[in-house]
Motif scaffolding. Structure first.
Motif, PDB file in Angstrom:
ATOM      1  N   LEU A  74       0.855  -1.048   0.062  1.00  0.00           N
ATOM      2  CA  LEU A  74       0.225   0.076   0.078  1.00  0.00           C
ATOM      3  C   LEU A  74       0.822   1.364   0.067  1.00  0.00           C
ATOM      4  CD1 LEU A  74      -2.731  -1.155   2.461  1.00  0.00           C
ATOM      5  CD2 LEU A  74      -2.925  -0.956  -0.165  1.00  0.00           C
ATOM      6  N   ALA A  75       1.957   1.282   0.732  1.00  0.00           N
ATOM      7  CA  ALA A  75       2.740   2.485   0.799  1.00  0.00           C
ATOM      8  C   ALA A  75       3.597   2.553  -0.558  1.00  0.00           C
ATOM      9  CB  ALA A  75       3.961   2.359   2.006  1.00  0.00           C
ATOM     10  N   ALA A  76       3.829   1.549  -1.190  1.00  0.00           N
ATOM     11  CA  ALA A  76       4.426   1.517  -2.475  1.00  0.00           C
ATOM     12  C   ALA A  76       3.650   2.043  -3.667  1.00  0.00           C
ATOM     13  CB  ALA A  76       5.150   0.312  -2.883  1.00  0.00           C
ATOM     14  N   LEU A  77       2.191   1.663  -3.464  1.00  0.00           N
ATOM     15  CA  LEU A  77       1.153   2.187  -4.472  1.00  0.00           C
ATOM     16  C   LEU A  77       1.112   3.624  -4.350  1.00  0.00           C
ATOM     17  CD1 LEU A  77      -1.160   1.563  -6.052  1.00  0.00           C
ATOM     18  CD2 LEU A  77      -2.570   1.218  -4.301  1.00  0.00           C
ATOM     19  N   LEU A  78       1.312   4.264  -2.889  1.00  0.00           N
ATOM     20  CA  LEU A  78       1.093   5.798  -3.051  1.00  0.00           C
ATOM     21  C   LEU A  78       2.240   6.446  -3.653  1.00  0.00           C
ATOM     22  CD1 LEU A  78      -0.131   6.113   0.826  1.00  0.00           C
ATOM     23  CD2 LEU A  78      -1.318   6.478  -1.355  1.00  0.00           C
ATOM     24  N   VAL A  79       3.484   5.774  -3.542  1.00  0.00           N
ATOM     25  CA  VAL A  79       4.578   6.350  -4.456  1.00  0.00           C
ATOM     26  C   VAL A  79       4.558   6.280  -5.879  1.00  0.00           C
ATOM     27  CG1 VAL A  79       7.214   5.793  -4.775  1.00  0.00           C
ATOM     28  CG2 VAL A  79       6.161   5.698  -2.489  1.00  0.00           C
ATOM     29  N   TYR A  80       3.954   4.880  -6.297  1.00  0.00           N
ATOM     30  CA  TYR A  80       3.532   4.704  -7.956  1.00  0.00           C
ATOM     31  C   TYR A  80       2.536   5.824  -8.109  1.00  0.00           C
ATOM     32  CZ  TYR A  80       1.450   2.380 -11.884  1.00  0.00           C
ATOM     33  OH  TYR A  80       0.988   2.022 -13.156  1.00  0.00           O
ATOM     34  N   ILE A  81       1.329   6.043  -7.561  1.00  0.00           N
ATOM     35  CA  ILE A  81       0.535   6.940  -7.824  1.00  0.00           C
ATOM     36  C   ILE A  81       1.225   8.204  -8.038  1.00  0.00           C
ATOM     37  CG2 ILE A  81      -1.328   8.453  -7.200  1.00  0.00           C
ATOM     38  CD1 ILE A  81      -2.438   5.734  -5.914  1.00  0.00           C
ATOM     39  N   GLY A  82       2.155   9.018  -7.102  1.00  0.00           N
ATOM     40  CA  GLY A  82       2.674  10.096  -7.211  1.00  0.00           C
ATOM     41  C   GLY A  82       3.599  10.126  -8.187  1.00  0.00           C
ATOM     42  N   LEU A  83       4.569   9.037  -8.499  1.00  0.00           N
ATOM     43  CA  LEU A  83       5.525   9.155  -9.412  1.00  0.00           C
ATOM     44  C   LEU A  83       4.605   9.236 -11.171  1.00  0.00           C
ATOM     45  CD1 LEU A  83       7.963   6.651  -8.424  1.00  0.00           C
ATOM     46  CD2 LEU A  83       8.559   9.017  -8.903  1.00  0.00           C
ATOM     47  N   GLY A  84       3.613   8.519 -10.875  1.00  0.00           N
ATOM     48  CA  GLY A  84       2.751   8.497 -12.126  1.00  0.00           C
ATOM     49  C   GLY A  84       2.119   9.748 -12.563  1.00  0.00           C
ATOM     50  N   SER A  85       1.694  10.395 -11.534  1.00  0.00           N
ATOM     51  CA  SER A  85       1.098  11.959 -11.642  1.00  0.00           C
ATOM     52  C   SER A  85       2.217  12.849 -12.191  1.00  0.00           C
ATOM     53  CB  SER A  85       0.519  12.396 -10.443  1.00  0.00           C
ATOM     54  OG  SER A  85       1.565  12.698  -9.414  1.00  0.00           O
ATOM     55  N   VAL A 114       4.314  -5.862  -7.305  1.00  0.00           N
ATOM     56  CA  VAL A 114       4.080  -7.153  -7.792  1.00  0.00           C
ATOM     57  C   VAL A 114       4.974  -8.350  -7.198  1.00  0.00           C
ATOM     58  CG1 VAL A 114       4.343  -8.716  -9.991  1.00  0.00           C
ATOM     59  CG2 VAL A 114       3.293  -6.437 -10.022  1.00  0.00           C
ATOM     60  N   MET A 115       6.376  -7.967  -6.933  1.00  0.00           N
ATOM     61  CA  MET A 115       7.083  -8.920  -6.184  1.00  0.00           C
ATOM     62  C   MET A 115       6.401  -8.995  -4.684  1.00  0.00           C
ATOM     63  SD  MET A 115       9.251 -10.265  -8.162  1.00  0.00           S
ATOM     64  CE  MET A 115       8.469 -10.309  -9.621  1.00  0.00           C
ATOM     65  N   VAL A 116       6.071  -7.892  -4.163  1.00  0.00           N
ATOM     66  CA  VAL A 116       5.554  -8.125  -2.656  1.00  0.00           C
ATOM     67  C   VAL A 116       4.387  -8.834  -2.766  1.00  0.00           C
ATOM     68  CG1 VAL A 116       4.519  -6.696  -0.835  1.00  0.00           C
ATOM     69  CG2 VAL A 116       6.877  -5.834  -1.870  1.00  0.00           C
ATOM     70  N   PRO A 124      12.969  -5.877  -0.512  1.00  0.00           N
ATOM     71  CA  PRO A 124      13.298  -5.077  -1.630  1.00  0.00           C
ATOM     72  C   PRO A 124      13.345  -5.823  -2.725  1.00  0.00           C
ATOM     73  CG  PRO A 124      14.926  -4.355   0.076  1.00  0.00           C
ATOM     74  CD  PRO A 124      14.141  -5.497   0.713  1.00  0.00           C
ATOM     75  N   TRP A 125      12.960  -5.248  -3.929  1.00  0.00           N
ATOM     76  CA  TRP A 125      12.811  -6.304  -5.275  1.00  0.00           C
ATOM     77  C   TRP A 125      14.248  -7.026  -5.757  1.00  0.00           C
ATOM     78  CZ3 TRP A 125      15.866  -5.311  -9.275  1.00  0.00           C
ATOM     79  CH2 TRP A 125      16.725  -3.917  -9.257  1.00  0.00           C
ATOM     80  N   PHE A 126      15.218  -6.391  -5.354  1.00  0.00           N
ATOM     81  CA  PHE A 126      16.812  -6.887  -5.567  1.00  0.00           C
ATOM     82  C   PHE A 126      17.116  -7.778  -4.843  1.00  0.00           C
ATOM     83  CE2 PHE A 126      17.307  -2.848  -3.114  1.00  0.00           C
ATOM     84  CZ  PHE A 126      17.919  -3.493  -2.044  1.00  0.00           C
TER      85      PHE A 126
END
Length: 128
Positions: A74-85, A114-116, A124-126
């Motif tokens: 959910l936290a990453a989703l907020l970051v994704y939305i911000g970057l997307g905007s 997706v990995m989470v 982290p993804w890596f």
């Protein structure tokens, strides 16, 4: 629940595919994004994605406070939305380079989400 999860995955796939395409168009031919369908369809899909996501959380009885992977998602989703905007926003003051970096960063955050979701861990993804 399997049917609900299936539709959630379909909406996720449509969402990232649309985001990818809109990012390419925003960087190369921004005028193509000015039609009503290009402005409306992503919101419809993302609403369905959110509804199925909430239904899965409720159906499985997951509480983000008790499931660190869900909290991270959910936290990453907020970051994704911000970057997307930043990447797709209509404001003209952002340079093409800023939009491109935000778009690529948003895609990386999406991969992390997706990995989470797949591994049910907030690592982290890596590390996967």
């Amino acid at each position: 629940m399997p049917t609900l999860k299936f539709f959630h995955v379909i909406f996720v796939t449509l969402s990232v595919s649309g985001f990818f395409l809109r990012g390419v168009l925003r960087l190369s031919a921004p005028g193509l994004l000015d039609n009503r369908l290009a402005r409306t369809l992503p919101h419809v899909n993302d609403t369905l994605l959110l509804v199925t996501g909430i239904a899965l959380v409720v159906g499985y009885g997951w509480n983000p406070l008790h499931h660190p992977w869900l909290e991270a998602k959910l936290a990453a989703l907020l970051v994704y939305i911000g970057l997307g905007s930043v990447a797709l926003g209509r404001r003209g003051e952002r340079s093409r380079k800023v939009r491109a970096v935000a778009w690529l960063a948003a895609l990386a955050v999406f991969a992390y989400i997706v990995m989470v979701a797949l591994y049910k861990t907030p690592r982290p993804w890596f590390v996967f």
